[in-house]
Every structure is written in structure tokens, then in C-alpha cells.
Design a protein around this motif. Sequence first.
Motif, mmCIF file in Angstrom:
data_model
loop_
_atom_site.group_PDB
_atom_site.id
_atom_site.type_symbol
_atom_site.label_atom_id
_atom_site.label_comp_id
_atom_site.label_asym_id
_atom_site.label_seq_id
_atom_site.Cartn_x
_atom_site.Cartn_y
_atom_site.Cartn_z
ATOM 1 N N MET A 120 19.209 0.702 -2.165
ATOM 2 C CA MET A 120 20.407 1.440 -1.733
ATOM 3 C C MET A 120 20.025 2.701 -0.960
ATOM 4 S SD MET A 120 22.772 0.976 -5.100
ATOM 5 C CE MET A 120 23.801 2.416 -4.785
ATOM 6 N N ALA A 121 19.008 3.386 -1.452
ATOM 7 C CA ALA A 121 18.574 4.616 -0.787
ATOM 8 C C ALA A 121 18.058 4.315 0.621
ATOM 9 C CB ALA A 121 17.488 5.297 -1.612
ATOM 10 N N ARG B 244 22.705 3.477 -15.807
ATOM 11 C CA ARG B 244 22.173 2.140 -16.119
ATOM 12 C C ARG B 244 21.008 2.247 -17.114
ATOM 13 N NH1 ARG B 244 21.702 0.400 -10.923
ATOM 14 N NH2 ARG B 244 19.449 0.625 -10.854
ATOM 15 N N LYS C 178 16.949 -1.676 -7.431
ATOM 16 C CA LYS C 178 18.251 -1.645 -6.764
ATOM 17 C C LYS C 178 18.508 -0.272 -6.125
ATOM 18 C CE LYS C 178 22.673 -2.527 -8.359
ATOM 19 N NZ LYS C 178 23.482 -2.691 -9.600
ATOM 20 N N THR C 179 18.151 0.760 -6.860
ATOM 21 C CA THR C 179 18.378 2.122 -6.384
ATOM 22 C C THR C 179 17.607 2.382 -5.086
ATOM 23 O OG1 THR C 179 18.433 2.730 -8.708
ATOM 24 C CG2 THR C 179 18.346 4.534 -7.118
ATOM 25 N N LEU D 95 23.777 8.268 -6.103
ATOM 26 C CA LEU D 95 22.696 7.295 -6.234
ATOM 27 C C LEU D 95 21.983 7.411 -7.580
ATOM 28 C CD1 LEU D 95 21.125 5.205 -4.461
ATOM 29 C CD2 LEU D 95 19.516 7.049 -4.012
ATOM 30 N N LEU E 87 9.884 10.795 -5.017
ATOM 31 C CA LEU E 87 10.316 10.794 -6.417
ATOM 32 C C LEU E 87 10.923 9.456 -6.833
ATOM 33 C CD1 LEU E 87 11.743 14.421 -6.615
ATOM 34 C CD2 LEU E 87 9.800 13.531 -7.919
ATOM 35 N N LEU E 88 11.623 8.803 -5.897
ATOM 36 C CA LEU E 88 12.159 7.473 -6.217
ATOM 37 C C LEU E 88 11.019 6.502 -6.507
ATOM 38 C CD1 LEU E 88 15.021 7.044 -3.578
ATOM 39 C CD2 LEU E 88 15.306 7.108 -6.054
ATOM 40 N N THR F 148 10.558 8.916 -16.992
ATOM 41 C CA THR F 148 11.526 8.424 -16.006
ATOM 42 C C THR F 148 12.802 9.273 -16.044
ATOM 43 O OG1 THR F 148 12.264 6.688 -17.549
ATOM 44 C CG2 THR F 148 10.682 6.048 -15.863
ATOM 45 N N LEU G 219 11.908 12.298 -14.020
ATOM 46 C CA LEU G 219 11.777 11.994 -12.588
ATOM 47 C C LEU G 219 13.135 11.715 -11.941
ATOM 48 C CD1 LEU G 219 8.565 9.793 -12.679
ATOM 49 C CD2 LEU G 219 8.834 11.907 -11.371
ATOM 50 N N THR H 217 14.706 13.683 -8.861
ATOM 51 C CA THR H 217 15.171 13.008 -7.644
ATOM 52 C C THR H 217 16.563 13.495 -7.275
ATOM 53 O OG1 THR H 217 13.979 11.049 -8.423
ATOM 54 C CG2 THR H 217 15.403 10.765 -6.509
ATOM 55 N N ASN I 49 12.767 -2.702 -13.160
ATOM 56 C CA ASN I 49 14.167 -2.990 -13.506
ATOM 57 C C ASN I 49 15.051 -1.795 -13.210
ATOM 58 O OD1 ASN I 49 13.635 -5.536 -14.488
ATOM 59 N ND2 ASN I 49 13.176 -4.764 -16.544
ATOM 60 N N LEU I 50 14.515 -0.626 -13.504
ATOM 61 C CA LEU I 50 15.329 0.587 -13.385
ATOM 62 C C LEU I 50 15.637 0.930 -11.931
ATOM 63 C CD1 LEU I 50 16.518 3.024 -14.995
ATOM 64 C CD2 LEU I 50 14.342 4.191 -14.607
ATOM 65 N N MET I 51 14.642 0.771 -11.041
ATOM 66 C CA MET I 51 14.751 1.401 -9.738
ATOM 67 C C MET I 51 14.893 0.474 -8.532
ATOM 68 S SD MET I 51 14.829 4.505 -10.516
ATOM 69 C CE MET I 51 14.693 5.290 -8.915
ATOM 70 N N THR J 50 21.982 5.211 -11.462
ATOM 71 C CA THR J 50 20.724 4.736 -12.048
ATOM 72 C C THR J 50 20.533 5.283 -13.457
ATOM 73 O OG1 THR J 50 19.846 4.908 -9.814
ATOM 74 C CG2 THR J 50 18.277 4.441 -11.550
ATOM 75 N N ALA K 53 8.041 7.364 -7.514
ATOM 76 C CA ALA K 53 7.381 7.807 -8.746
ATOM 77 C C ALA K 53 8.146 7.310 -9.969
ATOM 78 C CB ALA K 53 7.272 9.332 -8.765
ATOM 79 N N THR K 54 9.475 7.312 -9.873
ATOM 80 C CA THR K 54 10.281 6.844 -11.003
ATOM 81 C C THR K 54 10.064 5.347 -11.206
ATOM 82 O OG1 THR K 54 11.931 8.445 -10.230
ATOM 83 C CG2 THR K 54 12.574 6.995 -12.030
ATOM 84 N N ASP L 58 8.411 3.741 -14.574
ATOM 85 C CA ASP L 58 9.130 2.720 -15.344
ATOM 86 C C ASP L 58 8.239 1.499 -15.568
ATOM 87 O OD1 ASP L 58 11.686 1.937 -16.584
ATOM 88 O OD2 ASP L 58 11.704 0.363 -15.057
#
Lengths: 249, 247
Positions: free
Chosen positions: B69-70, A64, B65-66, A57, B83-84, A75, A78, A82, B61-63, A61, B86-87, B91
Motif C-alpha cells: 500500500m505504501a 491488525r 500488505k502495508t 497506513l 522503517l517499514l 515491531t 518500529l 514509522t 504477515n504483519l507488513m 497495521t 525494518a518492521t 516481524d
Amino acid sequence: MSEQPPLPRPPHPYPGKLIIVEGIDGSGKSTQLLLLHKWLESKGHRVFFTEWNSSELVKDTTKRGKKNKSLTPTTFSLLHATDFASRLYHEILPPLKAGMIVLADRYMYTAFARDVVRGVSPEWVRKLYSFAITPDMAFYFKVPIEVAISRLLGGTRGQFKHYEAGMDMNLSPDVTESFRIFQSRILAQYEKIVDEFQLITMDATKDIEAQQNEMRHLVGEALKDYKPRRGTHGRRTVFWRRFDVPKSE
Amino acid sequence: MVDAQFFGDGLTYLNPSDLKGKLIAIEGTDGVGRSTHIEMLQEWLEVQGYGVLTTGWTRSNLMSKTIEMAKEGNILDRWSFSLLYATDFADRLEHEVIPALRSGFIVLADRYIYTALARDFVRSGNRQWARDVFGFALVPDLVCYLRIDVETLVLRVIETKGMNFWESGMDLRLGNDLYDSFKKYQSLLIEEFDKMAEEFHFEVIDARKSPDEIQDELRSKIQPLLTTNLRSPELPSDRLIHPAPST
């Protein structure tokens, strides 16, 4: 950057053993861990291997983010945390609870060195990883920057990767020079970390076999009292089954 | 935000002192109508001539989609979960919020770090770690908390979109079914939000009132920020236009 006292991190309570390696790219740490893995298995141990930034996962990311060049120091940090959290939960803790030996290629110390060089606060990144468990053994493969460069250029890779050379940090347009500057700064951070967390320093300029012999000796000593648990799980299940009274709801 | 501040260990590579805009966070549990109110606030502010940026939870934009999925995998542990988010937050903060504030925009944030803090606390019983993680967040100029009681919330959610797995905290196994779990989970979140409302001085707005009343109250809380802004001498006068009297 203020000097801070070592965080009080108690040993983990699990029956397994966690052994990790750290060092810059080209230090030879992965080779050493692979050889240790072979040796432990030949001794009949159950071994589980896990690697930095490898959960599917997060890897996608990161890829990308690197492609769009949109990752910031925060980021970047982080995302790696993760990945670590997810591997700790899914890959590291279960084998440790089952009494296995877990080998980790890079651990939180990589973040403490690299993310700080990229620009995050050293205090923040340490707090970020406060959920991590303390390894039973942590090896740091210390190598001068020129040795690492000649290994990477002369070895199978032949060239530096963009991020590994810190090319995103605009240190130098020349990739080798950028690598030298970036990784030298990481080396300086590792020097602090070694003291702060009492990592075992290995002289990574020595021959592969000499290093491996030393590593095996140290690990052998540390595992003296380690009793791999085998078969106990099955026996216990049978034992309890005799007392298992069906509950009526 | 003339005296912009970070919550904890901030972004060392960024100077927050030149942020001219205002950061306003709208908090509250699921189903209190945050997004509708933010749309109306944006309209209201833009009519007055303010530049407005809205930013929403998990929309980076970064996260985005992630995180989807998670969530589909339903395998998140507590740490990855936080943490997801937070990221995603970092961003948006670095690529949207801070640039907008620097150019004098008013940023309306649909949820802020308090959502993550509440969710993490409900899962862990520990407040410190998540607060440390989000140390790089800017302290908003204003936090409006749309507060609702769980009984009203349950009815509203059932009437509209229904309960989903994550909003019910099903990963926590708090109840036997979606309904029980939703109620317990949201009660715990509300309880934690109430505590944070005191600690972090949220403006609490009763979300059981009519949408018009809520909107008026939100505007009356935001209005003083706009007038302060106009009076500050260090701001370029061409950046801001006199606000119309609030309706």
C-alpha cells in the motif's frame, strides 16, 4: 540500563514553532492542548494539530497486529516510529517551514517511556528517533497514578483499553491492576526523560483552568519573538516573476 | 550459530545464545537470480536431511500488505521507507527466523539487512541511522553476495521482467526516464554493496556466470558451515544427518 548523556539535539531551523505535550493516559494533556489550540487560534495564529499513531497506513497495521496479538516490543516500537516519521515528513515539517505553530499530542518521548517499559533497549529507541526535530516547547503533565485511574474510570471512557493497560504484558489478570503496574513503570521512565530532555513539568493534579493559565503564560512568553509570516509568500512570487526569463532548451 | 550476535543494540528480551541453526543470507541487487538459487539450495539441503526455512524481504504477515500500500502511494519519505522494511524484518526475525534457528533449522534469507542499508544510504548519504535501526538483527553465519555489473544487469532485467518504479529508484529522480534512473540507482546500490562486502566479509560470487556454476559456488561456501556444525559437541546428534558429498 545505563545513564547516558543528553544527545546533542540542536534547535530546528524552521520559522514555525513546535509545541508538544506528554504524559500518561488520564493526565489531562490532550484537554490542555485542545484549550491551548483554541487560545492560539483566537490570537490569530495559524495552528496545525497532529496526534501520536494517527497516520492511516500505520494505524491499520497496528490494529491488525494487535488483533492477532502478533506485535512484539520491537515491531510495536518500529510501527510507532514509522507513523512518527511519516507524520513528521507530511504533517509536522511543512507547517513549520510555512511558519505555522504545530501542536503535537505526544512526541518521541512517549516511545522512550512506553517502548522501554515494553522491553526494547533505551539506547536503541533513542537512536531510532534521532531524525526527529527538537520541539520548541515540551510539556510533561505529571500526575500520580491513582489520580489518572480515577479520572479514566470516572470519566467518559469508563474503562481501560487493552493495550493502554498493558494487558498484553501479563502483569495482572485484573485490568485496573495491570494499568496501575504498567503506567507506574511508564511514569518512572518519564521521570528520567524529564531530566534528560528538559521537559517542562506541569502539575496535572491542579484545576484545568489553573493549568491552562500557566501553560498560556509560558507559551505566550516563548512566542514573544515569534513573527507569524503571512502573505510574504505571495509577494515574493510576484517579485521574482519580473526576473523570470524563459529558458530555451 | 553458537555465538549468535546482534549487530548493535539487540533484543534485550531475548537470549541469542541458544540458537542452534545456521543463518545464511543471500544478497544482491534485483535480477541476479537470488530466489532461483535459494530454491535449489533448499532442495539440496533437504535432500541431505537438514530442516530449511526460507524467508524473504517484505514477506512478513504483519507488513507485506502495508508495504504494498505504501509503495502504491509513492509517498514514502526516507525514514518511513527504511522503517517499514525494518518492521517487516523484525516481524520475520522474531516470528520465523529465531524460532527456526532455535530448533536447529538452516535459515536461507532472500536479502538481509544489507539491502535496507544500501537503499537507505543511497537515499540519505548517511550510514549510521539505518545501522542503528537494524541493531536488533542477528549477524548471519554467512552472507553470499551475488555480484553483477550494471551493464549485464540492465540487459537481464530488460529481457526478463522489465524495470519497475521502485527498482529504478524513481522516487529519487536520478534520471529522466526509467532506463537512466534504473542504471544510476542500481550502480549506486552495487557500489555500496561492494563496500559492505569488504566491511562485513561477504562471500562474493560472480553472478554473470552460468546458474550451475553459481549454484556450485554457493554450495561450496555453505558446505563448511554444515561440517562445523556436525563437529560441535554441544549439538544434539539426532538433529543433524551426515551431509552427502556436494556435487
